[in-house]
Design an enzyme around this catalytic site. Structure first.
Site, PDB file in Angstrom:
ATOM      1  N   LYS A   1    -116.298  75.345  -9.848  1.00  0.00           N
ATOM      2  CA  LYS A   1    -115.552  75.301 -11.109  1.00  0.00           C
ATOM      3  C   LYS A   1    -114.152  75.890 -10.939  1.00  0.00           C
ATOM      4  O   LYS A   1    -113.183  75.382 -11.517  1.00  0.00           O
ATOM      5  CB  LYS A   1    -116.319  76.053 -12.194  1.00  0.00           C
TER       6      LYS A   1
ATOM      7  N   THR B   1    -115.689  78.176 -16.736  1.00  0.00           N
ATOM      8  CA  THR B   1    -116.818  79.075 -16.894  1.00  0.00           C
ATOM      9  C   THR B   1    -116.491  80.529 -16.609  1.00  0.00           C
ATOM     10  O   THR B   1    -115.561  80.830 -15.846  1.00  0.00           O
ATOM     11  CB  THR B   1    -117.963  78.629 -15.948  1.00  0.00           C
TER      12      THR B   1
ATOM     13  N   ALA C   1    -119.794  68.382 -16.512  1.00  0.00           N
ATOM     14  CA  ALA C   1    -119.771  69.177 -15.285  1.00  0.00           C
ATOM     15  C   ALA C   1    -121.154  69.202 -14.661  1.00  0.00           C
ATOM     16  O   ALA C   1    -122.152  68.858 -15.309  1.00  0.00           O
ATOM     17  CB  ALA C   1    -119.315  70.606 -15.580  1.00  0.00           C
ATOM     18  N   TYR C   2    -121.194  69.598 -13.411  1.00  0.00           N
ATOM     19  CA  TYR C   2    -122.463  69.898 -12.734  1.00  0.00           C
ATOM     20  C   TYR C   2    -122.785  71.339 -13.087  1.00  0.00           C
ATOM     21  O   TYR C   2    -122.103  72.263 -12.639  1.00  0.00           O
ATOM     22  CB  TYR C   2    -122.294  69.728 -11.230  1.00  0.00           C
ATOM     23  N   THR C   3    -123.814  71.561 -13.919  1.00  0.00           N
ATOM     24  CA  THR C   3    -124.078  72.902 -14.452  1.00  0.00           C
ATOM     25  C   THR C   3    -125.394  73.504 -13.982  1.00  0.00           C
ATOM     26  O   THR C   3    -125.787  74.565 -14.474  1.00  0.00           O
ATOM     27  CB  THR C   3    -124.073  72.865 -15.989  1.00  0.00           C
TER      28      THR C   3
ATOM     29  N   TYR D   1    -121.728  77.210  -7.755  1.00  0.00           N
ATOM     30  CA  TYR D   1    -121.301  76.694  -9.063  1.00  0.00           C
ATOM     31  C   TYR D   1    -119.971  77.306  -9.477  1.00  0.00           C
ATOM     32  O   TYR D   1    -119.028  76.594  -9.835  1.00  0.00           O
ATOM     33  CB  TYR D   1    -122.370  76.980 -10.113  1.00  0.00           C
TER      34      TYR D   1
ATOM     35  N   ASP E   1    -117.734  57.703 -14.078  1.00  0.00           N
ATOM     36  CA  ASP E   1    -118.589  58.456 -13.149  1.00  0.00           C
ATOM     37  C   ASP E   1    -117.724  59.492 -12.454  1.00  0.00           C
ATOM     38  O   ASP E   1    -116.836  59.146 -11.662  1.00  0.00           O
ATOM     39  CB  ASP E   1    -119.222  57.497 -12.139  1.00  0.00           C
TER      40      ASP E   1
ATOM     41  N   GLY F   1    -123.922  66.083 -22.807  1.00  0.00           N
ATOM     42  CA  GLY F   1    -123.777  67.519 -22.700  1.00  0.00           C
ATOM     43  C   GLY F   1    -123.706  68.187 -24.061  1.00  0.00           C
ATOM     44  O   GLY F   1    -123.475  67.533 -25.094  1.00  0.00           O
ATOM     45  N   GLN F   2    -123.873  69.496 -24.074  1.00  0.00           N
ATOM     46  CA  GLN F   2    -123.887  70.228 -25.342  1.00  0.00           C
ATOM     47  C   GLN F   2    -122.548  70.127 -26.080  1.00  0.00           C
ATOM     48  O   GLN F   2    -122.516  69.851 -27.283  1.00  0.00           O
ATOM     49  CB  GLN F   2    -124.221  71.696 -25.087  1.00  0.00           C
TER      50      GLN F   2
END
Length: 303
Positions: A128, A100, A59-61, A124, A35, A8-9
């Site tokens: 979150k 987020t 995260a699932y983004t 999303y 996982d 990830g970033q």
């Protein structure tokens, strides 16, 4: 510092930062070792390594894909933070968790504060927000950092997409009626290290809780794109003419908040973190991305 995820970033920015500082050894841990969709994996990975602090960054983004892949978004974004918090609480480890701006619905006309009511518009954002609740219920020793519009030299993001597309197109249409705070993952990584240091040095409850972490100054997506091209052009990089359009002109599976600007005074007051203005951080990232374009001109998708 155990950081969830490998690619990830923010994870990449933290790993890079780890090369230049000695305060924290950064351990980025992802599948198969950790996982987020497997609670047993979470417990085993953290217990085996017993870090001083955990950064829950993965995260699932995929905002639009989450509308149809609700189960995956729920497992990673809603369930996993609670499990991380449960294990951390048992081991006495503080947790920094990234959330987020999409927990808000965008109807407020000024920047959102931490105490403002949440009302996510899509799967999303809801997943979150549920993750925030799950973490807070599992451990008091946590900091939730809500951030926004993340970009960096790493992975896929809006800034790199603009440079890639502008390399082959002279005209682009970009949404102009959504306002937010472009935020560099490089700045997020710096902030996380500061917050981590504070949490490990002091037990004060005022250092814990929910904070907003975002680049200083607001922009629309079109403003952000214009800034990218104005920076890239003098450096010999790609640029394009912009047509400013509305969200209705560019429909997506998930609704986005029209205003997701975040008020960050609490983070500055409590943790001493003041973020740079988004334009200066954007210029840093653009300058880093352009050499990649020269090296990979045969494959713009690598930018």
């Amino acid at each position: 510092m155990l950081v969830t995820g490998r690619e990830g970033q923010v994870v990449s920015a933290l790993v890079e930062l780890g090369w230049h500082q000695e305060e924290f050894e950064i351990l980025a841990l992802g599948r198969p070792d950790l996982d987020l969709a497997d609670t047993r994996s979470i417990d085993g990975a953290i217990t085996a390594r017993r870090p001083d602090i955990i950064v829950s960054a993965a995260a699932y983004t995929a905002v639009d894909q989450a509308e149809t892949d609700k189960a995956s978004a729920h497992a990673v974004n809603s369930i996993a933070p609670g499990e991380i918090g449960r294990v951390a609480s048992r081991l006495g480890i503080p947790v920094i968790h990234l959330s987020t701006d999409y927990v808000f619905d965008g109807t407020k006309t000024s920047p959102y504060e931490e105490t403002d009511p949440t009302n996510p518009l899509g799967v999303y954002g809801r997943s979150k927000l549920e993750g925030e609740y799950a973490l807070a219920a599992a451990t008091d020793d946590h900091v939730i950092l809500r951030t926004a519009w993340v970009y960096s030299p790493f992975g896929r993001n809006f800034l790199k997409t603009m440079l890639t597309v502008a390399a082959t197109r002279d005209h682009l249409s970009v949404v102009d009626d959504q306002q937010g705070n472009p935020t560099s993952a490089l700045d997020i990584a710096d902030a996380i290290v500061t917050v981590a240091r504070n949490l490990l040095q002091e037990r004060a409850s005022t250092l814990r809780g929910t904070f907003h972490l975002a680049g200083r100054g607001a922009a629309s997506w079109a403003d952000f794109a214009a800034g990218i091209f104005e920076t890239s052009r003098p450096m010999g990089g790609p640029s394009a003419e912009l047509a400013r359009i509305t969200s209705a002109d560019y429909p997506t599976a998930a609704r986005r908040p029209a205003n997701s600007r975040l008020h960050t005074a609490k983070l500055a007051s409590v943790h001493g973190v003041t973020m740079p203005d988004w334009q200066s951080s954007m210029r840093t990232v653009v300058s880093r991305c352009l050499p990649l374009r020269d090296n990979n001109h045969q494959n713009p998708s690598k930018i």
